[in-house]
Design a protein around this motif. Structure first.
Motif, PDB file in Angstrom:
ATOM      1  N   GLN A  22       0.833  -1.199   0.000  1.00 17.92           N
ATOM      2  CA  GLN A  22       0.000   0.000   0.000  1.00 17.92           C
ATOM      3  C   GLN A  22       0.873   1.256   0.000  1.00 17.92           C
ATOM      4  N   GLN A  23       2.003   1.209   0.703  1.00 18.63           N
ATOM      5  CA  GLN A  23       2.928   2.355   0.688  1.00 18.63           C
ATOM      6  C   GLN A  23       3.446   2.610  -0.726  1.00 18.63           C
ATOM      7  N   VAL A  24       3.825   1.539  -1.426  1.00 10.72           N
ATOM      8  CA  VAL A  24       4.297   1.678  -2.811  1.00 10.72           C
ATOM      9  C   VAL A  24       3.178   2.252  -3.670  1.00 10.72           C
ATOM     10  N   ALA A  25       1.965   1.722  -3.498  1.00 14.07           N
ATOM     11  CA  ALA A  25       0.825   2.195  -4.290  1.00 14.07           C
ATOM     12  C   ALA A  25       0.517   3.658  -4.013  1.00 14.07           C
ATOM     13  N   ASP A  26       0.568   4.056  -2.755  1.00 17.82           N
ATOM     14  CA  ASP A  26       0.302   5.445  -2.403  1.00 17.82           C
ATOM     15  C   ASP A  26       1.315   6.374  -3.059  1.00 17.82           C
ATOM     16  N   LYS A  27       2.582   5.968  -3.063  1.00 14.50           N
ATOM     17  CA  LYS A  27       3.642   6.777  -3.687  1.00 14.50           C
ATOM     18  C   LYS A  27       3.405   6.890  -5.194  1.00 14.50           C
ATOM     19  N   VAL A  28       3.133   5.756  -5.831  1.00 13.44           N
ATOM     20  CA  VAL A  28       2.901   5.748  -7.279  1.00 13.44           C
ATOM     21  C   VAL A  28       1.653   6.559  -7.620  1.00 13.44           C
ATOM     22  N   ALA A  29       0.597   6.384  -6.852  1.00 13.72           N
ATOM     23  CA  ALA A  29      -0.658   7.099  -7.105  1.00 13.72           C
ATOM     24  C   ALA A  29      -0.465   8.606  -6.985  1.00 13.72           C
ATOM     25  N   ALA A  30       0.268   9.028  -5.957  1.00 12.85           N
ATOM     26  CA  ALA A  30       0.489  10.460  -5.748  1.00 12.85           C
ATOM     27  C   ALA A  30       1.350  11.065  -6.850  1.00 12.85           C
ATOM     28  N   GLU A  31       2.394  10.363  -7.244  1.00  9.81           N
ATOM     29  CA  GLU A  31       3.314  10.909  -8.244  1.00  9.81           C
ATOM     30  C   GLU A  31       2.751  10.871  -9.655  1.00  9.81           C
ATOM     31  N   PHE A  32       1.955   9.862  -9.968  1.00  8.32           N
ATOM     32  CA  PHE A  32       1.521   9.676 -11.349  1.00  8.32           C
ATOM     33  C   PHE A  32       0.007   9.758 -11.532  1.00  8.32           C
ATOM     34  N   GLY A  33      -0.721  10.143 -10.488  1.00 11.93           N
ATOM     35  CA  GLY A  33      -2.160  10.335 -10.605  1.00 11.93           C
ATOM     36  C   GLY A  33      -2.929   9.077 -10.970  1.00 11.93           C
ATOM     37  N   MET A  34      -2.634   7.983 -10.303  1.00 14.77           N
ATOM     38  CA  MET A  34      -3.276   6.700 -10.624  1.00 14.77           C
ATOM     39  C   MET A  34      -4.359   6.343  -9.628  1.00 14.77           C
ATOM     40  N   GLN A  35      -5.252   5.504 -10.075  1.00 15.75           N
ATOM     41  CA  GLN A  35      -6.271   4.896  -9.229  1.00 15.75           C
ATOM     42  C   GLN A  35      -5.782   3.501  -8.856  1.00 15.75           C
ATOM     43  N   CYS A  36      -5.907   3.114  -7.585  1.00 15.41           N
ATOM     44  CA  CYS A  36      -5.464   1.807  -7.110  1.00 15.41           C
ATOM     45  C   CYS A  36      -6.628   1.073  -6.449  1.00 15.41           C
ATOM     46  N   ARG A  37      -6.627  -0.264  -6.587  1.00 15.35           N
ATOM     47  CA  ARG A  37      -7.649  -1.068  -5.914  1.00 15.35           C
ATOM     48  C   ARG A  37      -7.094  -2.468  -5.663  1.00 15.35           C
ATOM     49  N   TRP A  38      -7.491  -3.042  -4.539  1.00 11.47           N
ATOM     50  CA  TRP A  38      -7.086  -4.406  -4.195  1.00 11.47           C
ATOM     51  C   TRP A  38      -8.040  -5.400  -4.822  1.00 11.47           C
ATOM     52  N   ASP A  39      -7.476  -6.493  -5.320  1.00 12.88           N
ATOM     53  CA  ASP A  39      -8.227  -7.618  -5.873  1.00 12.88           C
ATOM     54  C   ASP A  39      -7.593  -8.865  -5.262  1.00 12.88           C
ATOM     55  N   GLY A  40      -8.019  -9.207  -4.047  1.00 13.65           N
ATOM     56  CA  GLY A  40      -7.365 -10.295  -3.306  1.00 13.65           C
ATOM     57  C   GLY A  40      -5.981  -9.852  -2.874  1.00 13.65           C
ATOM     58  N   ASP A  41      -4.948 -10.606  -3.278  1.00 10.96           N
ATOM     59  CA  ASP A  41      -3.561 -10.256  -2.957  1.00 10.96           C
ATOM     60  C   ASP A  41      -2.882  -9.505  -4.095  1.00 10.96           C
TER      61      ASP A  41
END
Length: 93
Positions: A22-41
């Motif tokens: 989630q930390q990696v996703a938050d960084k990527v989302a903030a820097e590149f304006g992405m939407q993230c979602r969990w699908d299981g693992d």
């Protein structure tokens, strides 16, 4: 289209590995304006010109990013930033 594949070994519990992802996703989302979602693992993310997934396994995290034509020019910089972030967050014991 450019592809980035990063595999990071870890010794984290499933809960801590998910928090690290989630930390990696938050960084990527903030820097590149992405939407993230969990699908299981699997943490999926996307935006125009970029899509990918971070898959959590018992002892490793595998990241796959597909960059569209325009974003592929930034491929080396994106790969370096994300590799560093994954190394730092998944190396935590």
């Amino acid at each position: 289209m450019a592809d980035i594949h990063i595999v990071q070994e870890h010794s984290l519990s499933p809960e801590r590995a998910r928090a690290a992802a989630q930390q990696v996703a938050d960084k990527v989302a903030a820097e590149f304006g992405m939407q993230c979602r969990w699908d299981g693992d699997v943490l999926r993310f996307e935006r125009s010109g970029v899509e990918g997934a971070l898959t959590l396994e018992e002892r490793r995290a595998a990241l796959r990013i597909k960059l569209g034509f325009l974003m592929s020019a930034f491929g080396p910089a994106i790969e370096a930033k994300v590799t560093d972030k994954m190394r730092r967050v998944f190396a935590a014991a």
